[in-house]
Design an enzyme around this catalytic site. Structure first.
Site, PDB file in Angstrom:
ATOM      1  N   HIS A  75       0.813  -1.222   0.000  1.00 38.17           N
ATOM      2  CA  HIS A  75       0.000   0.000   0.000  1.00 38.17           C
ATOM      3  C   HIS A  75       0.848   1.275   0.000  1.00 38.17           C
ATOM      4  O   HIS A  75       0.305   2.375  -0.094  1.00 38.17           O
ATOM      5  CB  HIS A  75      -0.923   0.023   1.223  1.00 38.17           C
ATOM      6  CG  HIS A  75      -0.200   0.309   2.496  1.00 38.17           C
ATOM      7  ND1 HIS A  75       0.685  -0.574   3.069  1.00 38.17           N
ATOM      8  CD2 HIS A  75      -0.227   1.394   3.334  1.00 38.17           C
ATOM      9  CE1 HIS A  75       1.182  -0.056   4.179  1.00 38.17           C
ATOM     10  NE2 HIS A  75       0.638   1.141   4.374  1.00 38.17           N
TER      11      HIS A  75
ATOM     12  N   CYS B  35      54.212  33.518  -7.470  1.00 37.98           N
ATOM     13  CA  CYS B  35      55.379  34.389  -7.382  1.00 37.98           C
ATOM     14  C   CYS B  35      55.637  34.625  -5.894  1.00 37.98           C
ATOM     15  O   CYS B  35      55.306  33.788  -5.061  1.00 37.98           O
ATOM     16  CB  CYS B  35      55.173  35.692  -8.143  1.00 37.98           C
ATOM     17  SG  CYS B  35      53.744  36.643  -7.604  1.00 37.98           S
TER      18      CYS B  35
END
Length: 642
Positions: free
Chosen positions: A61, A192
């Protein structure tokens, strides 16, 4: 990407009703979660959402579905039908099966359910709605199976605000990767002295504002075809974590930016600056370190200090060799880094750099030995130690050669013949044609700039000193770095670098005034740290962390730098090394003439003037605690960026 909403379909043909109107109080009161009911007129039941079947009741169900968004959707057929033990229901799917919204999942015998005196209403419930949705809109009325009848509004998990929190290196790396668009948006990354420099597939995917406001990130910039995240002194540690978390990156080069209508000359200039940056930035640190060592050696040989070290001693010669190696083998280093930037073979480029500094060829270069003569034109060997630009061009030529050979050579020949042909062709071409041309032009420019700075005297010093840090803001100072290196390589000195040195000291003095004057603890901490960094030749933490956020501080530093440059130009000061800031004092000693201290005295006077002017202007005019801190400054996109 998780959607903001999810649509729910009618599970059958019939009348949609609000959950509160259903007959079962457990459902109608929302105990099982938000949802809606539907009174069916046809027994065919379809999936209201797409997902995976998570549950099929033994009594048939009820069916559970879990969606990709994590919603747990329950389709409950009828009220109190559990006692029917599955008789009126036929299940069309299996547990674990994937279904799409609208697929048939079951069939109800409506007449049998009604015959038992039970309600046939189908309940569609989101059982975890409290955690997953912020609301549900339901459209009541007649609907056909598979039509959209409800919209669930998903809760979005708000990320923790870490903007004021000091993150660990792994946490900061994860934060950065996420906000530059994720790993899939990164072609490459380098760094850098202060910046992570990303090559992104699509810069528009990066979250500029989120990155700018995070503690530990000073700013972000779109410059020279790169997406730059300014970190400051801790950039190396963050870079290591970023690389670790990114893992292997795409081997293909970054796609060329689409034509955006910009001036092609300006775009080409931006791309050139980006290429030079990628080739030079990884080796700036070792060049600076080598320059400091050379300066200290010159200091130790000064007669005024009793000649603590003899130039003929083993210790001097050995230490000098350590310092000279970075400059002597500069073509090898530049070639390797340039190839990495171009996504070509760095070993091939390094070998070509090795050819340029091969000892016998260096000796021939110093003597300008003739290679051959064509039509009265002599092709001579040159000395390429300390050189930069010939190798940058050679790396580019090697990339083109490699690409062409990969296209035309069979795969089974490539491993041997690509290095063989590339090294032979590019080395010969560089030695005979491009090297002499590029080196001659570069040396000419270097000599001209030195002459111009010397000739312009205080005027040139004042202008360059006052405006150099503006180039730093836009990342364009990287276009100056190779010129300074070329000046030192070609003439042994750089008057331009002597003026630039004052600009670094000036920003340090300006933020020092802020650190001392301010009563804000966080600003004091950042100010003192930025001062040390600037005095060591790295101004980005000072500029992006404080100066540009209190613009008068930046201007105050520029004023001090202008006066420092004026003194340097007036006294014709010059530098014999690469490192700037106060830590670069040793670069003002002339290694060829140790007794000549004129440039060192210039450095002392110019530095004193710079510090005093910058500090006083900042203290009196540039800063007070009542000033409102500006947002981290958004930068104008530079040519070559998307």
């Amino acid at each position: 990407m998780v959607q903001d909403t999810t649509n729910l379909l009618a599970p059958a043909t019939g009348a949609v009703i609000a959950l509160a109107k259903t007959s079962d109080p457990i459902f109608s009161q929302g105990t099982m979660g938000d949802g809606f009911g539907l009174t069916p007129t046809i027994g065919k039941v379809v999936a209201p959402v797409s997902g995976k079947i998570s549950m099929v009741a033994d009594t048939k169900h009820a069916v559970g579905i879990v969606t990709n968004e994590g919603l747990e959707v329950l389709v409950h057929m009828g009220v109190d039908t559990v006692g029917l033990k599955g008789a009126p229901f036929t299940i069309k799917i299996e547990n674990g099966q994937e279904v799409k919204a609208g697929d048939e999942i079951a069939e109800m015998d409506l007449d049998e359910i009604k015959a038992k005196g039970l309600d046939t209403t189908i309940m569609v419930l989101i059982t975890n709605s409290a955690d997953k949705i912020s609301g549900l809109d339901v459209t009541e009325g007649e609907a056909k199976a598979g039509e959209v009848v409800a919209t669930a509004y998903l809760k979005t998990a708000e990320a923790e605000d870490t903007s004021s929190k000091k993150l660990s290196y792994p946490e900061l790396a994860s934060f950065i990767i996420k906000n530059v668009g994720g790993k899939e948006n990164v072609n490459n990354v380098i760094h850098c002295i202060t910046r992570l420099r990303f090559y992104l597939k699509d810069e528009s995917k990066a979250n500029d504002d989120v990155l700018k406001n995070q503690r530990g990130i000073l700013d972000v910039m779109h410059a020279s075809g790169q997406y730059q995240v300014v970190i400051g002194n801790e950039v190396t540690n963050v870079f290591d974590e970023v690389v670790k978390q990114l893992g292997p990156l795409d081997s293909e080069a970054a796609p060329a930016p689409e034509d955006d209508g910009k001036n092609p000359v300006s775009k080409a200039f931006g791309n050139l600056i980006g290429f030079i940056t990628g080739s030079m930035s990884p080796i700036i640190g070792v060049i600076a370190a080598a320059g400091i060592i050379k300066g200290i050696l010159a200091l130790l040989t000064l007669p005024q200090l009793g000649s603590l070290l003899s130039v003929k001693s083993t210790a001097y010669i050995t230490t000098s060799a350590i310092a000279d190696s970075a400059f002597f083998f500069l073509p090898v280093l530049v070639g390797y880094c340039a190839a990495k930037r171009l996504n070509s073979d760095p070993i091939i480029a390094a070998v070509i750099g090795g050819v340029l500094v091969y000892p016998q060829l260096v000796e021939w270069g110093k003597a300008f030995k003739t290679m051959f003569e064509v039509g009265g034109i002599k092709f001579e060997f040159l000395n390429y130690t300390y050189s930069i630009f010939p190798m940058i061009l050679a790396a580019w030529l090697a990339k083109k050669c490699e690409d062409w050979l990969k296209k035309w050579l069979p795969s089974y020949l490539q491993m041997i013949f690509i290095p063989l042909i590339t090294v032979l062709v590019v080395s010969a071409l560089t030695l005979m044609v491009t090297g002499p041309i590029i080196q001659g032009v570069a040396n000419g420019i270097a000599v001209f700039i030195n002459w111009l700075v010397h000739a312009s005297g205080w005027i040139g010093g004042f202008i360059i000193g006052g405006f150099y840090q503006v180039l730093v803001i836009f990342g364009l100072h990287w276009g100056v770095v190779p010129l300074v290196a070329q000046q030192i390589a070609g003439t042994g000195e750089s008057a331009l670098n002597a003026i630039i040195c004052s600009s670094m000291i000036a920003q340090g003095a300006a933020v020092l005034a802020v650190a001392i004057k301010s009563k804000k603890e966080d600003l004091k901490e950042l100010g003192f740290a930025s001062t040390i960094s600037a005095m060591c030749g790295v101004t980005e933490p000072a500029v992006y962390g404080i100066s540009l956020r209190y613009k008068k501080v930046f201007i105050s530093g520029c004023i001090g730098s202008a006066f420092g440059g004026l003194v340097t130009g007036l006294m014709h000061g010059t530098m014999y090394g690469f490192t700037g800031g106060l830590i670069g004092f040793s670069s003002f000693f002339n290694p060829k003439h140790p007794t000549d201290l004129s440039s060192f005295y210039t450095f002392l006077i110019a530095s004193a003037v710079t510090i005093v002017v910058s500090f006083i202007v900042t203290w009196v005019w540039g800063y007070n605690d009542s000033m409102v801190q500006g947002a981290k400054v958004a930068k104008k996109k530079r040519p070559g960026s998307k």
